[in-house]
Design an enzyme around this catalytic site. Sequence first.
Site, PDB file in Angstrom:
ATOM      1  N   ASP A 174       0.662  -1.179   0.002  1.00 56.31           N
ATOM      2  CA  ASP A 174       0.126  -0.020   0.006  1.00 56.31           C
ATOM      3  C   ASP A 174       0.692   1.421   0.080  1.00 56.31           C
ATOM      4  O   ASP A 174       0.555   2.103   0.806  1.00 56.31           O
ATOM      5  CB  ASP A 174      -1.112   0.134   1.170  1.00 56.31           C
ATOM      6  CG  ASP A 174      -2.110  -0.882   0.939  1.00 56.31           C
ATOM      7  OD1 ASP A 174      -2.229  -1.467  -0.026  1.00 56.31           O
ATOM      8  OD2 ASP A 174      -3.065  -0.832   1.991  1.00 56.31           O
ATOM      9  N   ASN A 200      -3.330  -4.392  -0.839  1.00 52.96           N
ATOM     10  CA  ASN A 200      -4.649  -4.401  -1.164  1.00 52.96           C
ATOM     11  C   ASN A 200      -5.004  -3.230  -2.092  1.00 52.96           C
ATOM     12  O   ASN A 200      -5.990  -3.254  -3.014  1.00 52.96           O
ATOM     13  CB  ASN A 200      -5.645  -5.010  -0.381  1.00 52.96           C
ATOM     14  CG  ASN A 200      -5.754  -3.660   0.705  1.00 52.96           C
ATOM     15  OD1 ASN A 200      -4.748  -3.567   1.408  1.00 52.96           O
ATOM     16  ND2 ASN A 200      -6.862  -3.444   0.997  1.00 52.96           N
ATOM     17  N   HIS A 201      -4.582  -1.983  -1.684  1.00 49.37           N
ATOM     18  CA  HIS A 201      -4.857  -0.849  -2.613  1.00 49.37           C
ATOM     19  C   HIS A 201      -4.128  -0.737  -3.815  1.00 49.37           C
ATOM     20  O   HIS A 201      -4.772   0.104  -4.653  1.00 49.37           O
ATOM     21  CB  HIS A 201      -4.332   0.456  -1.850  1.00 49.37           C
ATOM     22  CG  HIS A 201      -5.662   0.755  -0.548  1.00 49.37           C
ATOM     23  ND1 HIS A 201      -6.378   1.575  -0.757  1.00 49.37           N
ATOM     24  CD2 HIS A 201      -5.698   0.019   0.602  1.00 49.37           C
ATOM     25  CE1 HIS A 201      -7.263   1.851   0.396  1.00 49.37           C
ATOM     26  NE2 HIS A 201      -6.678   0.697   1.155  1.00 49.37           N
ATOM     27  N   HIS A 248       1.162  -8.956   3.474  1.00 48.05           N
ATOM     28  CA  HIS A 248       0.160  -7.845   3.535  1.00 48.05           C
ATOM     29  C   HIS A 248      -1.154  -8.354   3.579  1.00 48.05           C
ATOM     30  O   HIS A 248      -1.965  -8.289   2.567  1.00 48.05           O
ATOM     31  CB  HIS A 248       0.486  -6.782   2.170  1.00 48.05           C
ATOM     32  CG  HIS A 248      -0.393  -5.396   2.448  1.00 48.05           C
ATOM     33  ND1 HIS A 248       0.174  -4.295   2.721  1.00 48.05           N
ATOM     34  CD2 HIS A 248      -1.761  -5.208   2.345  1.00 48.05           C
ATOM     35  CE1 HIS A 248      -0.869  -3.419   2.779  1.00 48.05           C
ATOM     36  NE2 HIS A 248      -1.886  -3.872   2.506  1.00 48.05           N
ATOM     37  N   HIS A 274      -4.551  -1.260  10.211  1.00 46.12           N
ATOM     38  CA  HIS A 274      -4.143  -0.223  10.854  1.00 46.12           C
ATOM     39  C   HIS A 274      -5.552   0.723  11.115  1.00 46.12           C
ATOM     40  O   HIS A 274      -6.479   0.471  10.331  1.00 46.12           O
ATOM     41  CB  HIS A 274      -3.054   0.730   9.949  1.00 46.12           C
ATOM     42  CG  HIS A 274      -3.396   0.780   8.678  1.00 46.12           C
ATOM     43  ND1 HIS A 274      -4.689   1.796   8.237  1.00 46.12           N
ATOM     44  CD2 HIS A 274      -3.041   0.343   7.448  1.00 46.12           C
ATOM     45  CE1 HIS A 274      -4.613   1.777   6.817  1.00 46.12           C
ATOM     46  NE2 HIS A 274      -3.684   0.706   6.471  1.00 46.12           N
TER      47      HIS A 274
END
Length: 258
Positions: A70, A138-139, A227, A257
Site C-alpha cells: 500500500d 490491497n490498494h 500484506h 491499521h
Amino acid sequence: FPVFCFLLFLLSKNMESDHENTLKILIATDNHLGFMERDPVRGKDSIVTFEEILILAVEREVDFILLGGDLFHENQPSRKTLYSTMELLRKYCMGDRECAVEFLSEPKTVFKSPHFPLVNYMSPDHNISMPVFSIHGNHDDPAGHGGHSAMDVLSVSGLVNYFGHVQDISSIEVFPILLRKGRTKLALYGIGHVRDERLHRAFLKGNVKLQRPEEDTDDWFNILTIHQNRRKHGLTSYIPEQFLADFLDLVVWGHEHD
C-alpha cells in the site's frame, strides 16, 4: 492516514557491531500516497510524510528501504501522485553512494519483469545509492488488462525493486531475495496481497512453500514481508500466525491499521 516506520539493524551471531557487517534497513508500510489528495488541508500529507521517511533513511545512511505494501492509496494513482512519488525516489534514492549489499539471488526467481529481471542497483542504466524493495498491498495490487499495478511502473522505471507478486494461487513458491553485507546474510521473502480467503485456503492445502537457501541454511536471518489480515475478521478472512514457517525470524506485517 496511518504510516508505520522503523529502523532495523542486523548483525550476524557472535559478531561485534561494526559497519562492514551491519545491515541497516528502514522499514515502512501503508504509506497510502495520494490519500485525500484533493483536500485543501490534508492533500499533501502523504507525500510530505513519505519525503520525511526518505530523508530519515538518507540521514541514517541505511543500506536499503523495505516497504510492506500500500505505497499508493489508489489502484490507479493520479498522475500528480505518481509524479511526486517518482520525483522523491529519484531525488533521495539515486546518487553516487555505493550500495555495500551483495545481491546473491537468481533475479528471475524473485522479480516479475521478464525484460528487466535485475536488482536496480546492479543495473548499468541506473545510479542507485539507496535501493527500495517493496511488495504490493490491497490498494495497489495488480489489476485490469495486463495485470499490472502502479508498482510495476516504479519497477520498470528502475526506481523500486518490486517483488512478492503471486501469479499462481494453486502453487505459491516463494524464493527469497538473498542479500549479504560482510558476514551478515539476509533472506528476504515477500508475499504481495492476495484475497485473504484464497491465501488462507492455499496455506491449508499446503500450496505455499518458502524455499530456503541451499548453502549455509541456518546462517541466514529470515524476514517475511506480507500484506494480509492478521486479526480474525471471519472464518477464513485472515492469515493465522501458525500458518507461517517456524524458521522466520521477523515478519513485517502490513495492512491492518486504524
